[in-house]
Design a protein around this motif. Sequence first.
Motif, PDB file in Angstrom:
ATOM      1  N   LYS A 162      -6.116  35.142  -6.767  1.00 24.52           N
ATOM      2  CA  LYS A 162      -5.457  35.798  -7.891  1.00 24.52           C
ATOM      3  C   LYS A 162      -4.399  36.726  -7.319  1.00 24.52           C
ATOM      4  O   LYS A 162      -4.701  37.723  -6.675  1.00 24.52           O
ATOM      5  CB  LYS A 162      -6.475  36.591  -8.720  1.00 24.52           C
ATOM      6  CG  LYS A 162      -5.867  37.186  -9.990  1.00 24.52           C
ATOM      7  CD  LYS A 162      -5.399  36.106 -10.948  1.00 24.52           C
ATOM      8  CE  LYS A 162      -4.832  36.703 -12.225  1.00 24.52           C
ATOM      9  NZ  LYS A 162      -4.273  35.664 -13.124  1.00 24.52           N
ATOM     10  N   ARG A 199       0.009  41.446  -9.447  1.00 25.89           N
ATOM     11  CA  ARG A 199       1.402  41.660  -9.863  1.00 25.89           C
ATOM     12  C   ARG A 199       1.815  43.121  -9.716  1.00 25.89           C
ATOM     13  O   ARG A 199       2.086  43.833 -10.687  1.00 25.89           O
ATOM     14  CB  ARG A 199       1.593  41.187 -11.300  1.00 25.89           C
ATOM     15  CG  ARG A 199       1.382  39.695 -11.515  1.00 25.89           C
ATOM     16  CD  ARG A 199       2.288  38.818 -10.654  1.00 25.89           C
ATOM     17  NE  ARG A 199       3.696  39.025 -10.870  1.00 25.89           N
ATOM     18  CZ  ARG A 199       4.440  38.280 -11.692  1.00 25.89           C
ATOM     19  NH1 ARG A 199       3.898  37.280 -12.364  1.00 25.89           N
ATOM     20  NH2 ARG A 199       5.736  38.519 -11.815  1.00 25.89           N
ATOM     21  N   TYR A 225       9.169  33.926 -13.072  1.00 24.77           N
ATOM     22  CA  TYR A 225       7.822  34.123 -12.536  1.00 24.77           C
ATOM     23  C   TYR A 225       6.849  34.779 -13.517  1.00 24.77           C
ATOM     24  O   TYR A 225       6.068  35.642 -13.144  1.00 24.77           O
ATOM     25  CB  TYR A 225       7.902  34.928 -11.238  1.00 24.77           C
ATOM     26  CG  TYR A 225       8.492  34.139 -10.096  1.00 24.77           C
ATOM     27  CD1 TYR A 225       7.732  33.204  -9.408  1.00 24.77           C
ATOM     28  CD2 TYR A 225       9.829  34.308  -9.729  1.00 24.77           C
ATOM     29  CE1 TYR A 225       8.280  32.459  -8.369  1.00 24.77           C
ATOM     30  CE2 TYR A 225      10.384  33.570  -8.682  1.00 24.77           C
ATOM     31  CZ  TYR A 225       9.604  32.644  -8.013  1.00 24.77           C
ATOM     32  OH  TYR A 225      10.143  31.897  -6.993  1.00 24.77           O
ATOM     33  N   GLY A 226       6.908  34.326 -14.749  1.00 29.04           N
ATOM     34  CA  GLY A 226       5.909  34.789 -15.708  1.00 29.04           C
ATOM     35  C   GLY A 226       4.538  34.227 -15.388  1.00 29.04           C
ATOM     36  O   GLY A 226       3.505  34.852 -15.636  1.00 29.04           O
ATOM     37  N   ASP A 227       4.505  33.032 -14.809  1.00 28.73           N
ATOM     38  CA  ASP A 227       3.255  32.343 -14.488  1.00 28.73           C
ATOM     39  C   ASP A 227       3.244  31.989 -13.006  1.00 28.73           C
ATOM     40  O   ASP A 227       4.187  31.358 -12.506  1.00 28.73           O
ATOM     41  CB  ASP A 227       3.140  31.072 -15.341  1.00 28.73           C
ATOM     42  CG  ASP A 227       1.860  30.295 -15.047  1.00 28.73           C
ATOM     43  OD1 ASP A 227       0.925  30.895 -14.485  1.00 28.73           O
ATOM     44  OD2 ASP A 227       1.805  29.093 -15.381  1.00 28.73           O
ATOM     45  N   SER A 253       0.350  30.528 -11.582  1.00 28.11           N
ATOM     46  CA  SER A 253      -0.876  29.746 -11.396  1.00 28.11           C
ATOM     47  C   SER A 253      -0.711  28.630 -10.367  1.00 28.11           C
ATOM     48  O   SER A 253      -1.640  28.326  -9.608  1.00 28.11           O
ATOM     49  CB  SER A 253      -1.353  29.166 -12.727  1.00 28.11           C
ATOM     50  OG  SER A 253      -0.341  28.380 -13.332  1.00 28.11           O
TER      51      SER A 253
END
Length: 216
Positions: free
Chosen positions: A41, A44, A114-116, A118
């Motif tokens: 994980k 941020r 870069y909102g996600d 994953s």
Amino acid sequence: MKRFLTMLSLLILLCVVGIWSWMAKPWEGWLMDEEQKSEVKIDRFDRVLDEYVSLGSYTALHQMNTQYPIETKLLIENVLELGNVDDTDVEKRLRNFYLDSTVQVLLDEVHRQYGDLSDIESDFGQVFKELKKKNPSFRKPHVYTQISCLNQSIVVGDTLIGISLDKYLGADFPLYSEYYSEEQRAQMNRDAIVSDAISAYLQYLNHASDPLSYPR
């Protein structure tokens, strides 16, 4: 008495069912633990920093000083070289630095692209799993993101990897052409993040001393 015996019978039945379920799949919990261990994980830190810069949020500043003291120190002292993290006016200098119009362009593009994360988290998980398999003593590092204002791509330390997202906005990002060659820009994309980070981290482990940056 009859009610008590009924409840006791029900309790025994539930216990038997629970024991049978575990005996049927005794490995399930172990597999889940192993799967969770391989997960990554990404923290941020860039968002906390952006909240402080954009809003002047003292809550975000408090987070930087308490939840992210190492990341904040590396950013201020090693990456941006704004002075000592304990200087009385360093927060003001930090905020003014990020309010620069050019830096704001970088921030906006990072928000867009870069909102996600994953896919990047999944790639890190696979690599760390392979490294652990090859070397059981390998410790999975804490991975976080930051905005370095084009200073460094990757920052590494003891079980720590910092990714400067503003250095991975794509070869065609207009601002890059002012500072980087075509060959350099070709590597400044999302697909290069994991390989750059792993390369820098393994280099650090082989020559461990002080935290170092991995410039491009």
